[in-house]
Design a protein around this motif. Structure first.
Motif, PDB file in Angstrom:
ATOM      1  N   LEU A   1       0.829  -1.208   0.000  1.00 52.12           N
ATOM      2  CA  LEU A   1       0.000   0.000   0.000  1.00 52.12           C
ATOM      3  C   LEU A   1       0.864   1.259   0.000  1.00 52.12           C
ATOM      4  O   LEU A   1       0.594   2.213  -0.739  1.00 52.12           O
ATOM      5  CB  LEU A   1      -0.931   0.003   1.215  1.00 52.12           C
ATOM      6  N   TYR A   2       1.893   1.259   0.847  1.00 56.65           N
ATOM      7  CA  TYR A   2       2.806   2.409   0.854  1.00 56.65           C
ATOM      8  C   TYR A   2       3.439   2.614  -0.524  1.00 56.65           C
ATOM      9  O   TYR A   2       3.572   3.750  -1.000  1.00 56.65           O
ATOM     10  CB  TYR A   2       3.910   2.194   1.896  1.00 56.65           C
TER      11      TYR A   2
ATOM     12  N   GLY B   1       3.819   5.684  -5.813  1.00 53.25           N
ATOM     13  CA  GLY B   1       4.038   5.519  -7.242  1.00 53.25           C
ATOM     14  C   GLY B   1       4.979   4.386  -7.605  1.00 53.25           C
ATOM     15  O   GLY B   1       5.382   4.249  -8.757  1.00 53.25           O
ATOM     16  N   GLU B   2       5.332   3.554  -6.620  1.00 52.62           N
ATOM     17  CA  GLU B   2       6.233   2.417  -6.863  1.00 52.62           C
ATOM     18  C   GLU B   2       5.364   1.203  -7.199  1.00 52.62           C
ATOM     19  O   GLU B   2       5.245   0.259  -6.418  1.00 52.62           O
ATOM     20  CB  GLU B   2       7.106   2.177  -5.630  1.00 52.62           C
ATOM     21  N   ASN B   3       4.779   1.237  -8.356  1.00 59.67           N
ATOM     22  CA  ASN B   3       3.697   0.304  -8.656  1.00 59.67           C
ATOM     23  C   ASN B   3       4.165  -1.130  -8.898  1.00 59.67           C
ATOM     24  O   ASN B   3       3.505  -2.077  -8.454  1.00 59.67           O
ATOM     25  CB  ASN B   3       2.920   0.815  -9.870  1.00 59.67           C
ATOM     26  N   GLU B   4       5.269  -1.306  -9.599  1.00 57.32           N
ATOM     27  CA  GLU B   4       5.683  -2.670  -9.925  1.00 57.32           C
ATOM     28  C   GLU B   4       6.064  -3.483  -8.691  1.00 57.32           C
ATOM     29  O   GLU B   4       5.585  -4.621  -8.539  1.00 57.32           O
ATOM     30  CB  GLU B   4       6.813  -2.660 -10.943  1.00 57.32           C
ATOM     31  N   PRO B   5       6.895  -2.955  -7.764  1.00 61.20           N
ATOM     32  CA  PRO B   5       7.167  -3.746  -6.553  1.00 61.20           C
ATOM     33  C   PRO B   5       5.910  -3.995  -5.732  1.00 61.20           C
ATOM     34  O   PRO B   5       5.762  -5.064  -5.113  1.00 61.20           O
ATOM     35  CB  PRO B   5       8.200  -2.914  -5.789  1.00 61.20           C
TER      36      PRO B   5
ATOM     37  N   LEU C   1       1.671  -8.015  -3.915  1.00 58.81           N
ATOM     38  CA  LEU C   1       0.277  -8.448  -3.893  1.00 58.81           C
ATOM     39  C   LEU C   1       0.095  -9.765  -4.632  1.00 58.81           C
ATOM     40  O   LEU C   1      -0.690 -10.628  -4.200  1.00 58.81           O
ATOM     41  CB  LEU C   1      -0.605  -7.354  -4.503  1.00 58.81           C
ATOM     42  N   LEU C   2       0.818  -9.950  -5.720  1.00 56.65           N
ATOM     43  CA  LEU C   2       0.732 -11.223  -6.433  1.00 56.65           C
ATOM     44  C   LEU C   2       1.300 -12.347  -5.582  1.00 56.65           C
ATOM     45  O   LEU C   2       0.784 -13.483  -5.601  1.00 56.65           O
ATOM     46  CB  LEU C   2       1.480 -11.115  -7.760  1.00 56.65           C
TER      47      LEU C   2
ATOM     48  N   VAL D   1      -0.665  -3.094 -15.739  1.00 54.39           N
ATOM     49  CA  VAL D   1      -1.965  -3.732 -15.498  1.00 54.39           C
ATOM     50  C   VAL D   1      -2.147  -4.914 -16.445  1.00 54.39           C
ATOM     51  O   VAL D   1      -2.574  -6.004 -16.029  1.00 54.39           O
ATOM     52  CB  VAL D   1      -3.104  -2.719 -15.665  1.00 54.39           C
ATOM     53  N   ARG D   2      -1.826  -4.712 -17.710  1.00 51.61           N
ATOM     54  CA  ARG D   2      -1.961  -5.826 -18.667  1.00 51.61           C
ATOM     55  C   ARG D   2      -1.053  -6.989 -18.273  1.00 51.61           C
ATOM     56  O   ARG D   2      -1.460  -8.157 -18.328  1.00 51.61           O
ATOM     57  CB  ARG D   2      -1.638  -5.338 -20.072  1.00 51.61           C
ATOM     58  N   GLN D   3       0.162  -6.675 -17.860  1.00 51.94           N
ATOM     59  CA  GLN D   3       1.122  -7.718 -17.488  1.00 51.94           C
ATOM     60  C   GLN D   3       0.661  -8.481 -16.254  1.00 51.94           C
ATOM     61  O   GLN D   3       0.650  -9.728 -16.234  1.00 51.94           O
ATOM     62  CB  GLN D   3       2.484  -7.080 -17.228  1.00 51.94           C
ATOM     63  N   TYR D   4       0.268  -7.752 -15.218  1.00 54.46           N
ATOM     64  CA  TYR D   4      -0.067  -8.417 -13.953  1.00 54.46           C
ATOM     65  C   TYR D   4      -1.467  -9.011 -13.967  1.00 54.46           C
ATOM     66  O   TYR D   4      -1.728  -9.957 -13.210  1.00 54.46           O
ATOM     67  CB  TYR D   4       0.126  -7.452 -12.779  1.00 54.46           C
TER      68      TYR D   4
END
Length: 287
Positions: free
Chosen positions: A227-228, A233-237, A242-243, A275-278
């Motif tokens: 969440l942090y 904006g650190e979306n990929e990590p 979450l995955l 989003v498409r990748q994950y």
């Protein structure tokens, strides 16, 4: 032949109506060319590009001199390419040879008014390039020009949310009618607010990172750290964390990892490459 309204091929049959009479309504740039003329082949694509870009500030009229020798003789063309600008039935200016694009623009700008770029189109190009800060002033201008356009309002709200101004984004969304709030961009703004509220009850980021380093199976710490990261904006990590939860601990929080992952997808928007990748990786994990 061309289907563009800004470009036309000229023959003896339409020279009078399209060039001389047509120039009474808008300037006509007449390009005299031939298939065997290499400079003509260099120049024509640039003229066609500018005709489309100027969107009706002038019309490009192409004359194939091999097929329309009478027109070339009537105008007095001596070399190719020759380009003349006709306005109000008179030759306003002309040049010969294949000028570079910059000189063509300067030639045109002396005589025709280039259309102003649409701020919304400019903003969306900047968003696509990742320059959200540059896009926001243009989106604000577009919203001022189109106060009733919900798409513009949503684009602005989404950009504000992504650049760390959720309060402004929520204020815009609050003014929209109920049917607009089903838009994925609205869902993303709601997700951002929900993530911020969840963090209020969690330890600080550094504390969560320390817990996870000590115990990689600490799902609560992993989720909180994600969440942090999303809000920073650190979306990929964040998506990786979450995955991991979906793959290793779906029982935690009643499949909360998957629920949060879907909310992050809403936050980023369906067209985001991550989003498409994950989304694909999530599907593989579930099935």
């Amino acid at each position: 032949m061309t289907t563009s309204p800004h470009i036309i091929d000229i023959t003896m049959d339409n020279f009078q109506s399209e060039v001389l009479e047509g120039s009474m309504q808008q300037p006509v740039l007449v390009d005299f060319w031939a298939e065997w003329c290499q400079p003509c082949k260099t120049l024509m694509p640039l003229l066609e590009k500018l005709a489309e870009e100027y969107r009706g500030a002038f019309r490009l009229a192409r004359v194939n001199c091999d097929e329309q020798q009478a027109i070339a003789a009537q105008v007095g063309v001596r070399s190719l390419p020759t380009v003349i600008l006709v306005s109000q039935g008179q030759v306003l200016d002309q040049f010969t040879g294949a000028l570079p694009e910059g000189e063509l623009r300067r030639f045109l700008d002396q005589h025709v008014q280039a259309p102003q770029a649409d701020p919304l189109e400019q903003a969306r190009e900047l968003v696509a390039a990742g320059d959200l800060q540059g896009a926001i002033p243009l989106l604000e201008q577009a919203r001022s020009d189109r106060p009733d356009d919900q798409e513009v309002a949503l684009d602005l709200a989404h950009a504000l949310m992504q650049t760390g101004e959720p309060e402004k984004a929520e204020a815009i969304v609050a003014e929209l009618p109920d049917d607009a709030r089903h838009d994925p961009r609205c869902k993303g703004i709601k997700a951002h607010r929900a993530f911020s509220e969840q963090l209020a009850d969690l330890p600080g980021r550094d504390a969560l990172a320390a817990r996870l380093e000590q115990d990689p199976a600490d799902t609560e710490a992993r989720h909180g750290l994600a969440l942090y990261q999303v809000l920073a904006g650190e979306n990929e990590p964040a998506l990786e964390h979450l995955l991991w939860i979906v793959r290793h601990d779906r029982q935690w929080g009643d499949d909360r990892g998957r629920d949060t992952l879907l909310r992050v997808f809403d936050l980023l928007g369906a067209e985001d490459p991550l989003v498409r990748q994950y989304r694909s990786r999530l599907f593989q994990s579930l099935y």
